[in-house]
Design an enzyme around this catalytic site. Structure first.
Site, PDB file in Angstrom:
ATOM      1  N   ARG A  68      -9.215 140.984  21.733  1.00 44.47           N
ATOM      2  CA  ARG A  68      -9.928 139.717  21.729  1.00 44.47           C
ATOM      3  C   ARG A  68      -9.517 138.924  22.971  1.00 44.47           C
ATOM      4  NH1 ARG A  68     -12.916 141.753  18.552  1.00 44.47           N
ATOM      5  NH2 ARG A  68     -13.282 141.126  16.391  1.00 44.47           N
ATOM      6  N   HIS A  93     -17.963 142.882  25.822  1.00 48.76           N
ATOM      7  CA  HIS A  93     -17.584 143.178  24.431  1.00 48.76           C
ATOM      8  C   HIS A  93     -18.382 144.376  23.881  1.00 48.76           C
ATOM      9  CE1 HIS A  93     -15.670 141.164  20.686  1.00 48.76           C
ATOM     10  NE2 HIS A  93     -15.798 142.450  20.487  1.00 48.76           N
TER      11      HIS A  93
HETATM   12  N1  LIG Z   1     -13.717 145.136  21.805  1.00 47.10           N
HETATM   13  C1  LIG Z   1     -14.267 145.587  20.715  1.00 47.10           C
HETATM   14  O1  LIG Z   1     -15.433 145.978  20.743  1.00 47.10           O
HETATM   15  C2  LIG Z   1     -13.480 145.642  19.422  1.00 47.10           C
HETATM   16  C3  LIG Z   1     -13.969 146.452  18.384  1.00 47.10           C
HETATM   17  C4  LIG Z   1     -13.202 146.587  17.231  1.00 47.10           C
HETATM   18  C5  LIG Z   1     -11.997 145.919  17.103  1.00 47.10           C
HETATM   19  N2  LIG Z   1     -11.552 145.133  18.122  1.00 47.10           N
HETATM   20  C6  LIG Z   1     -10.263 144.426  17.983  1.00 47.10           C
HETATM   21  O2  LIG Z   1      -9.207 145.373  17.788  1.00 47.10           O
HETATM   22  C7  LIG Z   1      -8.268 144.793  16.889  1.00 47.10           C
HETATM   23  C8  LIG Z   1      -7.355 145.849  16.310  1.00 47.10           C
HETATM   24  O3  LIG Z   1      -8.042 146.595  15.328  1.00 47.10           O
HETATM   25  P1  LIG Z   1      -7.315 147.617  14.345  1.00 47.10           P
HETATM   26  O4  LIG Z   1      -8.349 148.125  13.410  1.00 47.10           O
HETATM   27  O5  LIG Z   1      -6.521 148.621  15.112  1.00 47.10           O
HETATM   28  O6  LIG Z   1      -6.286 146.630  13.607  1.00 47.10           O
HETATM   29  P2  LIG Z   1      -5.177 146.970  12.520  1.00 47.10           P
HETATM   30  O7  LIG Z   1      -5.400 148.366  11.978  1.00 47.10           O
HETATM   31  O8  LIG Z   1      -5.089 145.833  11.598  1.00 47.10           O
HETATM   32  O9  LIG Z   1      -3.822 147.062  13.392  1.00 47.10           O
HETATM   33  C9  LIG Z   1      -3.206 145.951  13.914  1.00 47.10           C
HETATM   34  C10 LIG Z   1      -1.913 146.378  14.635  1.00 47.10           C
HETATM   35  O10 LIG Z   1      -1.397 145.243  15.324  1.00 47.10           O
HETATM   36  C11 LIG Z   1      -0.042 145.051  14.909  1.00 47.10           C
HETATM   37  N3  LIG Z   1       0.281 143.620  14.897  1.00 47.10           N
HETATM   38  C12 LIG Z   1      -0.315 142.614  14.214  1.00 47.10           C
HETATM   39  N4  LIG Z   1       0.295 141.441  14.450  1.00 47.10           N
HETATM   40  C13 LIG Z   1       1.330 141.721  15.293  1.00 47.10           C
HETATM   41  C14 LIG Z   1       2.345 140.950  15.901  1.00 47.10           C
HETATM   42  N5  LIG Z   1       2.451 139.623  15.674  1.00 47.10           N
HETATM   43  N6  LIG Z   1       3.228 141.563  16.706  1.00 47.10           N
HETATM   44  C15 LIG Z   1       3.165 142.908  16.920  1.00 47.10           C
HETATM   45  N7  LIG Z   1       2.226 143.706  16.374  1.00 47.10           N
HETATM   46  C16 LIG Z   1       1.319 143.115  15.577  1.00 47.10           C
HETATM   47  C17 LIG Z   1       0.033 145.614  13.509  1.00 47.10           C
HETATM   48  O11 LIG Z   1       1.378 145.875  13.184  1.00 47.10           O
HETATM   49  P3  LIG Z   1       1.806 146.633  11.811  1.00 47.10           P
HETATM   50  O12 LIG Z   1       1.475 148.088  12.057  1.00 47.10           O
HETATM   51  O13 LIG Z   1       3.232 146.392  11.717  1.00 47.10           O
HETATM   52  O14 LIG Z   1       0.966 146.021  10.722  1.00 47.10           O
HETATM   53  C18 LIG Z   1      -0.849 146.860  13.662  1.00 47.10           C
HETATM   54  O15 LIG Z   1      -0.103 147.911  14.249  1.00 47.10           O
HETATM   55  C19 LIG Z   1      -9.155 144.067  15.890  1.00 47.10           C
HETATM   56  O16 LIG Z   1      -8.456 143.045  15.198  1.00 47.10           O
HETATM   57  C20 LIG Z   1     -10.245 143.495  16.772  1.00 47.10           C
HETATM   58  O17 LIG Z   1      -9.895 142.197  17.195  1.00 47.10           O
HETATM   59  C21 LIG Z   1     -12.272 144.978  19.263  1.00 47.10           C
END
Ligand SMILES: NC(=O)c1ccc[n+]([C@@H]2O[C@H](COP(=O)([O-])OP(=O)(O)OC[C@H]3O[C@@H](n4cnc5c(N)ncnc54)[C@H](OP(=O)(O)O)[C@@H]3O)[C@@H](O)[C@H]2O)c1
Length: 308
Positions: A223, A271
């Site tokens: 983001r 995006h």
């Molecule tokens: N550009 C695009 O088109 C697009 C598309 C889809 C998604 N996204 C973005 O990608 C993000 C990630 O998606 P995801 O499905 O991989 O999310 P997810 O499965 O919820 O994984 C989040 C990861 O971030 C870590 N995390 C969260 N808060 C943290 C902190 N304060 N310090 C360190 N690590 C932290 C979590 O740690 P833990 O493992 O310890 O829980 C987990 O490893 C989404 O939230 C979205 O914003 C972008």
């Protein structure tokens, strides 16, 4: 029993159509004004204003029709006991890994230099450093892990950073602020794949970017809010960063006068890194509904307290 789809700015029509194609036998509404609030059992949404959920007394499931949930959690009237689910899609994660691999290789293999040389009919060769390249992926969730695997398969030395520090096969994991501090100076590539939460907003700032080695490359597919964009532009201009690729910006669509457009060695996309097929979203919604009917918790739960 009815579903309400409030997915704007993503069009709700494609989700409604995908539900009909799958034989969904309940009423489908795409505006709250068209629904009998007492009949709405399931709500699919992307951005949610406060005051919507409290008008739906029999809501059983809130489903985010995307992977990132920060806009959904802006609503301040989500009952603590309401199950919330989000989309976790392997196809989307693979697309995002491809985006990152492309960005990193485009930079490291000097693609822009050769395109410019081609325009000048210039056949000058440049050496590509063959030493192992170190990458740090911030966020080891569904998407971060897929990115880490794709880069590790290409021979990159990949580390990951997460909140819990939970182990991931084939990736050196760092946890907490100390772990990040230690990992940054040895990371020639930094990838942001974090959810946007109170803790991660503005996390990629001057301190983080300047702790990378000189000439490092930064990729953001998470983001825009994760990055202090003025710091990113400054570190690109100073040459401390060798380049960056950002799929997301704080202001989307990005206004024409934004300094990001002209920052040196920056590739900017609107995006598009991870795209979701409406059918994939609806399939997960139906699965979550079935789990709910069976008294099971969501397969891909969201915890509003931690923000992801
Ligand atoms: N550009 C695009 O088109 C697009 C598309 C889809 C998604 N996204 C973005 O990608 C993000 C990630 O998606 P995801 O499905 O991989 O999310 P997810 O499965 O919820 O994984 C989040 C990861 O971030 C870590 N995390 C969260 N808060 C943290 C902190 N304060 N310090 C360190 N690590 C932290 C979590 O740690 P833990 O493992 O310890 O829980 C987990 O490893 C989404 O939230 C979205 O914003 C972008």
């Amino acid at each position: 029993m009815a579903v309400l789809i409030l997915s704007k700015p993503i069009s709700p029509d494609a989700f409604a159509q995908a539900l009909r194609e799958r034989g969904f036998r309940h009423p489908i509404h795409t505006a709250i004004a068209d629904a009998d609030p007492a009949q709405v059992r399931w709500l699919m949404a992307w951005r949610l204003k406060s005051g919507v959920v409290s008008r739906l007394p029999n809501l059983e499931l809130l489903m985010c029709c995307a992977a990132g949930v920060e806009k959904l959690l802006e609503a301040d009237d989500l009952p603590p006991e309401l199950p919330i689910a989000r989309v976790v899609d392997d196809v989307q994660a693979l697309g995002m890994a491809q985006y990152v691999v492309h960005a990193v290789l485009d930079h490291l293999r000097l693609a822009a230099t050769y395109r410019a040389q081609q325009a000048q009919r210039d056949w000058t060769r440049h050496s590509v450093p063959t030493a192992e390249r170190t990458v740090l992926v911030m966020g080891m969730g569904a998407i971060g892990r897929r990115i880490a695997k794709a880069l590790a398969d290409l021979g990159f030395d990949v580390s990951g950073w997460s909140r819990s520090g939970q182990q991931v096969p084939g990736v050196r994991i760092h946890g907490g602020a100390d772990g990040l501090r230690q990992a940054l100076p040895r990371s020639q590539v930094l990838v942001c794949a974090l959810p946007l939460t109170a803790e991660t907003r503005g996390i990629v700032d001057r301190g983080v970017l300047s702790a990378l080695p000189r000439g490092a490359f930064f990729v953001n597919i998470a983001r825009g809010g994760h990055v202090v964009e003025s710091d990113l532009v400054e570190l690109l201009r100073s040459g401390h960063l060798g380049g960056a690729a950002i799929d997301v910006q704080q202001r989307e669509p990005l206004p024409a006068d934004d300094p990001l457009w002209t920052a040196p060695n920056l590739t900017l996309t609107p995006h598009v890194a991870g795209q979701l097929a409406p059918g994939a979203v609806v399939d997960q919604f139906l699965l979550e509904v079935a789990r709910r009917e069976a008294g099971l918790p969501p397969m891909n739960p969201v915890d509003p307290r931690r923000g992801y």
